[in-house]
Design an enzyme around this catalytic site. Structure first.
Site, short mmCIF file in Angstrom:
data_model
loop_
_atom_site.label_atom_id
_atom_site.label_comp_id
_atom_site.label_asym_id
_atom_site.label_seq_id
_atom_site.Cartn_x
_atom_site.Cartn_y
_atom_site.Cartn_z
N CYS A 63 0.84 -1.19 0.00
CA CYS A 63 0.00 0.00 0.00
C CYS A 63 0.88 1.25 0.00
O CYS A 63 1.98 1.26 0.57
CB CYS A 63 -0.90 0.01 1.23
SG CYS A 63 -2.17 -1.28 1.15
N CYS A 81 -3.88 0.68 -3.00
CA CYS A 81 -4.30 0.94 -1.62
C CYS A 81 -3.33 1.94 -1.00
O CYS A 81 -2.23 2.12 -1.49
CB CYS A 81 -4.35 -0.37 -0.82
SG CYS A 81 -2.82 -1.33 -0.83
#
Ligand code: N1C
Length: 263
Positions: free
Chosen positions: A82, A164
């Site tokens: 992420c 993300c």
């Protein structure tokens, strides 16, 4: 009776398949999985290259669909941490220079599937099992549903869906369409970020060294982007001439006055 070879007329308005396309795709797959990212050593490049060819060979090059690339997408599934996704629009070279230095960051071309296809052209033909090396459909002059455009839409969509954490986008502030709703970024990627996974998009609006400042973070164009994201509950931040990327531009323009104040 004299035999004349069939005239080699170009069927489409775009460049034909890149010579040695199958070999390039296969070679890039091995380079990526065996040399660049050995953690992906187990991936089957023969199968991956085969799935790529099957997506468009023996098919009408104006009837390409994302479905054709499903097997390729399955075989090249790849996760990244992420906060490491970098999008770009009209800033191809600069964005890739940035992720090359910031090696923990990834553009789509730093992923296996994007790495394999970067800068290549390809298409097939309904009535032949070979690639068309003469010409391929041009997305505007011939059809948008051509194998290459459909591919980039499909892989860009997945890249955005899989993102993300805080994501970044590198934009070109020296051209008129700094944020272009019709670009892959404006048309596909921003609409496929998941607000539950992506809290913030950071935009870097970069200006060419010595180039014009057509748009900056305060431009109406950029405000469009901000509004789209606000509607999707994704926070938007923007910075003009983000220093880590400005430094890259100044490597090749170190004597320019605008590069003095950067240091
Ligand atoms: O249309 P764009 O830029 O906004 O597309 C860039 C955007 C990036 O964030 C990528 O994730 O969409 C993805 N992407 C590619 O990675 C890519 N590599 C090569 C989209 N297109 C890509 N290409 C080719 O460049 C493809 O042929 C497409 O049509 C152009 C888009 O470039 P752009 O307009 O500068």
């Amino acid at each position: 009776l004299k035999w004349y070879p069939a005239p080699k007329h170009k069927e489409w308005n775009g460049p034909g398949t890149t010579p040695h396309f199958p070999e390039i795709v296969l070679g890039r797959c091995y380079t990526y999985t065996q040399v660049l990212r050995p953690e992906l050593r187990h991936m089957d490049c023969q199968e991956i290259a085969k799935a790529f060819m099957r997506a468009f060979l023996s098919k009408d090059p104006c009837s390409s669909a994302e479905q054709d690339y499903q097997q390729l997408l399955r075989l090249t599934n790849q996760t990244i941490p992420c906060g490491t996704s970098v999008f770009w629009s009209k800033s191809n070279e600069l964005a890739h220079q940035y992720t090359k230095v910031q090696w923990a960051m990834f553009t789509l071309e730093d992923m296996l599937v994007g790495y394999m296809a970067d800068n290549l052209d390809w298409c097939g033909d309904h009535s032949s099992s070979d690639m068309n090396y003469e010409s391929c459909p041009h997305w505007r002059k011939d059809c948008t549903t051509n194998p290459k455009s459909v591919f980039w839409d499909a892989v860009s969509r997945r890249f955005a869906e899989n993102a993300c954490g805080v994501v970044q986008v590198v934009l070109n502030g020296s051209i008129s369409n700094t944020f272009d709703r019709n670009s892959t970024f404006g048309r596909v990627e921003i609409h496929n970020l998941y607000p539950g996974k992506v809290p913030t998009l950071q935009a870097w609006v970069m200006h060419d060294v010595g180039g014009v400042h057509r748009h900056s973070c305060s431009s109406p164009d950029i405000n469009d982007l901000k509004l789209i994201l606000r509607n999707r509950n994704i926070r938007f931040t923007c910075q003009d001439d983000y220093r880590p990327i400005k430094f890259l531009q100044c490597v090749t323009n170190s004597e320019h006055s605008s590069c003095n104040s950067v240091m």
